[in-house]
Scaffold this motif. Structure first.
Motif, PDB file in Angstrom:
ATOM      1  N   GLY A 150       3.269  -4.347  -6.025  1.00 27.25           N
ATOM      2  CA  GLY A 150       2.698  -3.927  -7.295  1.00 27.25           C
ATOM      3  C   GLY A 150       3.605  -4.164  -8.486  1.00 27.25           C
ATOM      4  N   PRO A 151       4.828  -3.626  -8.483  1.00 26.58           N
ATOM      5  CA  PRO A 151       5.743  -3.871  -9.605  1.00 26.58           C
ATOM      6  C   PRO A 151       6.055  -5.350  -9.806  1.00 26.58           C
ATOM      7  CG  PRO A 151       6.488  -2.006  -8.332  1.00 26.58           C
ATOM      8  CD  PRO A 151       5.373  -2.629  -7.551  1.00 26.58           C
ATOM      9  N   PHE A 152       6.212  -6.079  -8.698  1.00 22.15           N
ATOM     10  CA  PHE A 152       6.495  -7.516  -8.797  1.00 22.15           C
ATOM     11  C   PHE A 152       5.342  -8.231  -9.508  1.00 22.15           C
ATOM     12  CE2 PHE A 152       6.215 -11.853  -7.158  1.00 22.15           C
ATOM     13  CZ  PHE A 152       7.499 -12.323  -7.432  1.00 22.15           C
ATOM     14  N   LEU A 153       4.086  -7.925  -9.094  1.00 17.51           N
ATOM     15  CA  LEU A 153       2.920  -8.540  -9.721  1.00 17.51           C
ATOM     16  C   LEU A 153       2.793  -8.109 -11.180  1.00 17.51           C
ATOM     17  CD1 LEU A 153       0.061  -8.393  -7.034  1.00 17.51           C
ATOM     18  CD2 LEU A 153       1.194 -10.425  -7.958  1.00 17.51           C
ATOM     19  N   SER A 154       3.043  -6.823 -11.441  1.00 20.62           N
ATOM     20  CA  SER A 154       2.923  -6.307 -12.809  1.00 20.62           C
ATOM     21  C   SER A 154       3.877  -7.023 -13.757  1.00 20.62           C
ATOM     22  CB  SER A 154       3.218  -4.805 -12.842  1.00 20.62           C
ATOM     23  OG  SER A 154       2.121  -4.071 -12.390  1.00 20.62           O
ATOM     24  N   ILE A 155       5.133  -7.124 -13.337  1.00 23.00           N
ATOM     25  CA  ILE A 155       6.144  -7.770 -14.183  1.00 23.00           C
ATOM     26  C   ILE A 155       5.828  -9.253 -14.357  1.00 23.00           C
ATOM     27  CG2 ILE A 155       8.585  -8.419 -14.312  1.00 23.00           C
ATOM     28  CD1 ILE A 155       9.195  -5.738 -12.903  1.00 23.00           C
ATOM     29  N   PHE A 156       5.391  -9.897 -13.271  1.00 22.96           N
ATOM     30  CA  PHE A 156       5.069 -11.325 -13.328  1.00 22.96           C
ATOM     31  C   PHE A 156       3.882 -11.578 -14.251  1.00 22.96           C
ATOM     32  CE2 PHE A 156       2.746 -15.053 -11.838  1.00 22.96           C
ATOM     33  CZ  PHE A 156       3.752 -16.017 -11.818  1.00 22.96           C
ATOM     34  N   ILE A 157       2.810 -10.791 -14.071  1.00 21.84           N
ATOM     35  CA  ILE A 157       1.601 -10.985 -14.882  1.00 21.84           C
ATOM     36  C   ILE A 157       1.853 -10.645 -16.345  1.00 21.84           C
ATOM     37  CG2 ILE A 157      -0.786 -10.226 -15.256  1.00 21.84           C
ATOM     38  CD1 ILE A 157      -0.986  -9.749 -12.230  1.00 21.84           C
ATOM     39  N   SER A 158       2.599  -9.557 -16.602  1.00 20.35           N
ATOM     40  CA  SER A 158       2.853  -9.161 -17.990  1.00 20.35           C
ATOM     41  C   SER A 158       3.708 -10.194 -18.723  1.00 20.35           C
ATOM     42  CB  SER A 158       3.534  -7.790 -18.039  1.00 20.35           C
ATOM     43  OG  SER A 158       4.802  -7.820 -17.403  1.00 20.35           O
ATOM     44  N   ARG A 159       4.548 -10.916 -17.975  1.00 20.89           N
ATOM     45  CA  ARG A 159       5.399 -11.933 -18.590  1.00 20.89           C
ATOM     46  C   ARG A 159       4.662 -13.255 -18.794  1.00 20.89           C
ATOM     47  NH1 ARG A 159      10.828 -12.356 -15.227  1.00 20.89           N
ATOM     48  NH2 ARG A 159      11.199 -13.996 -16.771  1.00 20.89           N
ATOM     49  N   HIS A 160       3.670 -13.541 -17.912  1.00 18.61           N
ATOM     50  CA  HIS A 160       2.972 -14.825 -17.975  1.00 18.61           C
ATOM     51  C   HIS A 160       1.500 -14.693 -18.345  1.00 18.61           C
ATOM     52  CE1 HIS A 160       6.481 -15.538 -15.302  1.00 18.61           C
ATOM     53  NE2 HIS A 160       6.523 -16.708 -15.917  1.00 18.61           N
ATOM     54  N   GLY A 161       1.028 -13.470 -18.468  1.00 14.90           N
ATOM     55  CA  GLY A 161      -0.374 -13.260 -18.800  1.00 14.90           C
ATOM     56  C   GLY A 161      -0.530 -12.149 -19.806  1.00 14.90           C
ATOM     57  N   ILE A 166      -3.885  -7.721 -15.699  1.00 16.47           N
ATOM     58  CA  ILE A 166      -3.504  -6.716 -14.702  1.00 16.47           C
ATOM     59  C   ILE A 166      -4.692  -5.813 -14.393  1.00 16.47           C
ATOM     60  CG2 ILE A 166      -2.015  -4.736 -14.220  1.00 16.47           C
ATOM     61  CD1 ILE A 166       0.131  -6.072 -15.941  1.00 16.47           C
ATOM     62  N   PHE A 167      -5.427  -5.394 -15.426  1.00 16.10           N
ATOM     63  CA  PHE A 167      -6.598  -4.554 -15.210  1.00 16.10           C
ATOM     64  C   PHE A 167      -7.654  -5.291 -14.377  1.00 16.10           C
ATOM     65  CE2 PHE A 167      -5.514  -2.667 -19.632  1.00 16.10           C
ATOM     66  CZ  PHE A 167      -4.521  -1.894 -19.063  1.00 16.10           C
ATOM     67  N   ALA A 168      -7.806  -6.602 -14.631  1.00 16.70           N
ATOM     68  CA  ALA A 168      -8.779  -7.403 -13.882  1.00 16.70           C
ATOM     69  C   ALA A 168      -8.390  -7.514 -12.407  1.00 16.70           C
ATOM     70  CB  ALA A 168      -8.893  -8.794 -14.500  1.00 16.70           C
ATOM     71  N   VAL A 169      -7.102  -7.705 -12.149  1.00 16.97           N
ATOM     72  CA  VAL A 169      -6.620  -7.793 -10.765  1.00 16.97           C
ATOM     73  C   VAL A 169      -6.889  -6.479 -10.029  1.00 16.97           C
ATOM     74  CG1 VAL A 169      -4.543  -7.983  -9.333  1.00 16.97           C
ATOM     75  CG2 VAL A 169      -4.885  -9.555 -11.245  1.00 16.97           C
ATOM     76  N   CYS A 170      -6.650  -5.359 -10.690  1.00 17.17           N
ATOM     77  CA  CYS A 170      -6.914  -4.043 -10.085  1.00 17.17           C
ATOM     78  C   CYS A 170      -8.392  -3.885  -9.738  1.00 17.17           C
ATOM     79  CB  CYS A 170      -6.488  -2.926 -11.037  1.00 17.17           C
ATOM     80  SG  CYS A 170      -4.697  -2.754 -11.219  1.00 17.17           S
ATOM     81  N   THR A 171      -9.263  -4.366 -10.614  1.00 17.18           N
ATOM     82  CA  THR A 171     -10.708  -4.279 -10.376  1.00 17.18           C
ATOM     83  C   THR A 171     -11.113  -5.107  -9.161  1.00 17.18           C
ATOM     84  OG1 THR A 171     -11.073  -3.989 -12.759  1.00 17.18           O
ATOM     85  CG2 THR A 171     -12.975  -4.597 -11.419  1.00 17.18           C
ATOM     86  N   ILE A 172     -10.536  -6.285  -9.019  1.00 16.60           N
ATOM     87  CA  ILE A 172     -10.842  -7.158  -7.873  1.00 16.60           C
ATOM     88  C   ILE A 172     -10.398  -6.502  -6.567  1.00 16.60           C
ATOM     89  CG2 ILE A 172     -10.257  -9.356  -6.767  1.00 16.60           C
ATOM     90  CD1 ILE A 172     -10.043 -10.534  -9.634  1.00 16.60           C
ATOM     91  N   PHE A 173      -9.202  -5.933  -6.550  1.00 16.94           N
ATOM     92  CA  PHE A 173      -8.710  -5.258  -5.343  1.00 16.94           C
ATOM     93  C   PHE A 173      -9.612  -4.081  -4.965  1.00 16.94           C
ATOM     94  CE2 PHE A 173      -4.100  -6.699  -6.308  1.00 16.94           C
ATOM     95  CZ  PHE A 173      -4.329  -7.886  -5.623  1.00 16.94           C
ATOM     96  N   ALA A 174     -10.085  -3.339  -5.964  1.00 17.99           N
ATOM     97  CA  ALA A 174     -10.948  -2.186  -5.710  1.00 17.99           C
ATOM     98  C   ALA A 174     -12.281  -2.631  -5.103  1.00 17.99           C
ATOM     99  CB  ALA A 174     -11.182  -1.412  -7.001  1.00 17.99           C
ATOM    100  N   ALA A 175     -12.822  -3.734  -5.586  1.00 14.37           N
ATOM    101  CA  ALA A 175     -14.084  -4.261  -5.046  1.00 14.37           C
ATOM    102  C   ALA A 175     -13.901  -4.740  -3.602  1.00 14.37           C
ATOM    103  CB  ALA A 175     -14.587  -5.404  -5.929  1.00 14.37           C
ATOM    104  N   PHE A 176     -12.776  -5.392  -3.330  1.00 17.62           N
ATOM    105  CA  PHE A 176     -12.502  -5.876  -1.970  1.00 17.62           C
ATOM    106  C   PHE A 176     -12.400  -4.713  -0.982  1.00 17.62           C
ATOM    107  CE2 PHE A 176      -9.418  -7.045   1.357  1.00 17.62           C
ATOM    108  CZ  PHE A 176     -10.110  -8.103   1.938  1.00 17.62           C
TER     109      PHE A 176
END
Length: 402
Positions: A150-161, A166-176
């Protein structure tokens, strides 16, 4: 004599479900303070409150989830929680102020509390009693790996996106997760008519499991201390110029726990909980001291390894003790009670430490955390450890500490 099978289909499914629930939590937990401070110009205290509001929502949900599990079953309760996790993940896109974000965090906390409590109850019932430490330890890896990814993805996405990504990724995981839950076939424990009648009565013991209160108090302090790392990690790393190392901190954190978890679980089952708990508290203290004084990247990562070893063992062993002390038909209440205390610590920590930071700085605050953990050694001995040493703590004993 053959050991009871541990890695069954249902065990793997519920572990992965809890992984994605926890991943949603850790993805947002790490960046929500920074998000509020950058977008809404919030103070550290306000940012800490946003973190704590999530935990407060989870705490409220856990108060009732144990009762619901007893009345309607853990599977139906799990489905309700997962649907709410998906719904609240979508609400982050509309949070245009600190006030709205506080509401969303509270609702997300409620959904998280329902889903994680019911998942933990299902896992505890699937695991054979003689493999409690090992089974709960492996199940706990779902949280540990999520806490690393989670922290790794958060830092990576916030730096490159962006934060919206991040909110969209959370929504996809919740649907899965909702799809994954459809393949779960674990059966609910059948309660007798007497047990059902007791669950419907308005009694304190229908909302708390008395057997696990003492170990839960100890774990509340542990989670209180750990919340200081999780909630201010990104801001602290930026202040001490460790942003590059920060991206790998939780990878090291998780790797250490994954490598040591099989041994920790077996030691718990064969040598007892005191060996694990005393050792892990000491290791956690050392890790916090290193973390507070880190001046170089490799020292910062060393702190991640030491903290991971200590906290990871404490987290899984604390829950395993709670399971060990509880009868099958009250497992939902035991799980919710344990998490309620843990959430109280996790939720109050960011707010308390956020108030301390202006006076001590981040390094001074983390030294205070180490001192609190030192006091936790005595707390564990007084509330649980001394009776475990005497061998007088057992399943069904409503007075686990004299």
């Amino acid at each position: 004599m053959n050991k009871a099978k541990l890695f069954t289909k249902d065990f793997l499914i519920i572990t992965f479900i809890n992984f994605f629930v926890s991943l949603n939590f850790s993805l947002l937990m790490v960046i929500i303070s920074e998000f509020a401070m950058i977008k809404f110009n919030s103070s550290p205290g306000e940012a800490g409150l946003l973190t704590g509001m999530f935990i407060f929502g989870a705490l409220v949900a856990r108060l009732f989830t144990g009762v619901w599990i007893g009345r309607i079953g853990q599977k139906k309760t799990l489905y309700i929680g997962l649907v709410l996790v998906l719904a609240t993940a979508c609400l982050y896109f509309g949070a245009a102020s600190v006030s709205l974000l506080l509401v969303v965090r509270f609702l997300h906390g409620i959904s998280f509390g329902i889903a994680s409590t019911s998942a933990g109850t299902i896992a505890a019932k699937i695991v054979a009693r003689e493999r409690t430490g090992e089974g709960i330890g492996y199940y706990g890896l779902s949280v540990t790996v999520a806490a690393a990814v989670g922290p790794f993805l958060s830092i990576f996405i916030s730096r490159h996106g962006s934060y919206s990504t991040i909110f969209a990724v959370c929504t996809i995981f919740a649907a899965f997760n909702l799809i994954l839950a459809l393949f779960l076939s674990a059966r609910d424990v059948k309660l007798t008519e007497k047990q059902l009648a007791e669950m419907k009565e308005f009694k304190l013991k229908n909302y708390f499991e008395p057997n696990v209160v003492t170990i839960s108090i100890v774990c509340m302090v542990i989670f209180f201390c750990y919340s200081s790392v999780l909630s201010f990690f990104s801001v602290y790393a930026r202040e001490i110029n460790m942003v590059e190392a920060a991206g790998f901190f939780y990878i090291v954190f998780a790797a250490v726990i994954i490598l040591t978890r099989p041994f920790v679980g077996r030691l718990f089952d064969f040598k007892g909980e005191n060996l694990i708990m005393y050792s892990a508290i000491l290791i956690f203290i050392i890790g916090m001291v290193i973390f507070s004084q880190a001046q170089a990247g490799h020292i910062f990562l060393l702190a991640g390894a030491v903290i991971g070893l200590g906290f990871g063992a404490l987290q899984s062993s604390g829950q395993a003790i709670a399971v060990k002390l509880t009868e099958q038909h009250r497992m939902g209440l035991a799980t919710s009670t344990f998490y309620m205390f843990a959430d109280t610590g996790m939720g109050s920590g960011p707010w308390v430490f956020g108030l301390i930071i202006p006076f001590t700085g981040f390094r001074g605050m983390y030294l205070c955390v180490a001192a609190i953990m030192a006091a936790c050694l005595l707390l564990y001995y007084l509330l649980y450890g001394k009776n475990a040493m005497r061998g007088i703590v057992k399943q069904g004993d409503v007075r686990p500490c004299e």
